[in-house]
Design a protein around this motif. Structure first.
Motif, short mmCIF file in Angstrom:
data_model
loop_
_atom_site.label_atom_id
_atom_site.label_comp_id
_atom_site.label_asym_id
_atom_site.label_seq_id
_atom_site.Cartn_x
_atom_site.Cartn_y
_atom_site.Cartn_z
N TYR A 148 0.84 -1.19 0.00
CA TYR A 148 0.00 0.00 0.00
C TYR A 148 0.87 1.24 0.00
CZ TYR A 148 -4.28 -2.62 0.99
OH TYR A 148 -5.35 -3.46 0.90
N THR A 149 0.41 2.24 -0.74
CA THR A 149 1.04 3.54 -0.74
C THR A 149 -0.02 4.58 -0.41
OG1 THR A 149 2.78 2.99 -2.36
CG2 THR A 149 2.14 5.30 -2.18
N PHE A 150 0.26 5.40 0.60
CA PHE A 150 -0.66 6.46 0.99
C PHE A 150 -0.18 7.79 0.41
CE2 PHE A 150 -1.47 3.25 4.20
CZ PHE A 150 -2.84 3.32 4.36
N VAL A 151 -1.08 8.49 -0.23
CA VAL A 151 -0.78 9.82 -0.78
C VAL A 151 -1.71 10.83 -0.12
CG1 VAL A 151 -0.70 11.28 -2.83
CG2 VAL A 151 -0.02 8.87 -3.00
N LEU A 152 -1.14 11.76 0.60
CA LEU A 152 -1.91 12.84 1.21
C LEU A 152 -1.62 14.13 0.45
CD1 LEU A 152 -3.71 14.12 3.35
CD2 LEU A 152 -1.70 14.32 4.84
N ASP A 153 -2.63 14.61 -0.25
CA ASP A 153 -2.52 15.87 -0.97
C ASP A 153 -2.81 17.00 0.02
OD1 ASP A 153 -2.76 18.09 -2.63
OD2 ASP A 153 -3.79 16.97 -4.21
N MET A 154 -1.82 17.82 0.29
CA MET A 154 -1.95 18.83 1.35
C MET A 154 -2.56 20.15 0.87
SD MET A 154 1.39 18.21 3.73
CE MET A 154 0.52 18.92 5.15
N GLU A 155 -2.95 20.21 -0.38
CA GLU A 155 -3.63 21.40 -0.86
C GLU A 155 -4.89 21.63 -0.02
OE1 GLU A 155 -5.20 23.25 -5.10
OE2 GLU A 155 -5.41 21.11 -4.73
#
Length: 300
Positions: A148-155
């Motif tokens: 699993y890869t988590f991507v948190l877009d901080m926009e």
């Protein structure tokens, strides 16, 4: 009302030849001698085994840690009612969805983003609770995956969101992530990082092991994310082919509503009974460390 469409156990053995029936049986027999642990399915045992690269003894430790954490961190694992005002509120403020296109390394991508920059009603605890609910469904319906890869877009993240963080919750969640969550975590990516990212890292780094720090990557733009999570894997808004974020949100949140009874049942049946634990019962203080009177993060 829809039911959880759990992955087929026989297919799990076909997907991963290193997965052995005798190891699942060993775990089953061990669990029968642990009166404090809940009864779980073969699929759940497989998820734990797979996350531990089929090492039986470390799998046992992960299983105990998983259900113990869920029992002693109620702010993250209790009241998981999809009809509650708490969850309806957090679902109106953030998006967390699995993306349908895996990376070139065959990793499943979980994407998260704030969709309302007003932090007035934002709850960090509720956001993490919601994340764990999504992880439960994704894992049980997908079965074991390569990673699993988590991507948190901080926009859209503001200082107001940061001030809602509490050391206690950060500590508990990172303990769960690193010691108990049955996943092969391959990447933790923060993209469109905010100028005050250093303040966030100051809060969370003390509770991160080297292994987690090694897979933490910061990206000022989406472009530097592409070597890890290819462009086509991402949402349309980021130039990818996974679909429109809000359409994905609508479909997946509807799916969560369809299986809402799963969360209610999980809370009743998947916890430890400390009164039956062999030896000394565990406490939250023992598991997560002395909490003290932690307050929200106060940043000038």
């Amino acid at each position: 009302m829809g039911k959880l469409q759990v992955a087929d156990v026989e297919n799990e053995y076909k997907k991963f030849p290193d997965l052995k029936r005798e190891d699942v049986q060993k775990i089953r027999e061990w669990m029968e001698k642990q009166p404090h642990l809940p009864k779980i399915s073969d699929l759940e045992i497989i998820l734990f085994l797979h996350s531990n690269y089929h090492r039986v003894e470390s799998t046992k430790a992960t299983i105990d840690a998983f259900y113990t954490c869920r029992t002693h961190a109620p702010e993250l694992f209790s009241d998981r009612d999809m009809m509650s005002n708490e969850l309806k509120n957090i679902m109106s403020l953030i998006v967390i969805v699995p993306l349908s296109i895996p990376t070139q390394d065959k990793y499943t991508v979980i994407y998260g983003k704030v969709i309302n920059s007003d932090s007035t009603h934002f709850s960090f605890e509720s956001a993490l609770k919601f994340l764990t609910m999504i992880a439960d469904v994704v894992q049980r319906e997908s079965g074991a995956v390569h990673g699993y890869t988590f991507v948190l877009d901080m926009e859209g993240v503001t200082m107001g969101h940061v001030t809602k963080l509490s050391i206690s919750t950060v500590k508990k969640f990172l303990h769960f992530l690193q010691e108990a969550m049955p996943v092969r975590l391959k990447g933790l990516h923060l993209t469109n990082v905010v100028p005050f990212i250093d303040k966030i890292l100051m809060l969370i780094k003390p509770f991160m092991k080297k292994e987690l720090l090694d897979i933490l990557h910061l990206h000022s733009t989406a472009e530097s994310l592409y070597p890890f999570v290819q462009k086509e894997c991402l949402t349309n808004e980021l130039g990818g082919k996974a679909g429109s974020l809000m359409e994905l949100r609508g479909r997946y949140y509807q799916r969560l509503m369809e299986v809402k009874d799963y969360f209610l049942d999980e809370e009743k049946t998947r916890r430890v009974d400390e009164g039956k634990r062999p030896g000394k019962p565990k406490t939250a203080g023992e598991i997560f460390g002395v909490e003290g009177n932690f307050r929200k993060l106060d940043i000038d």
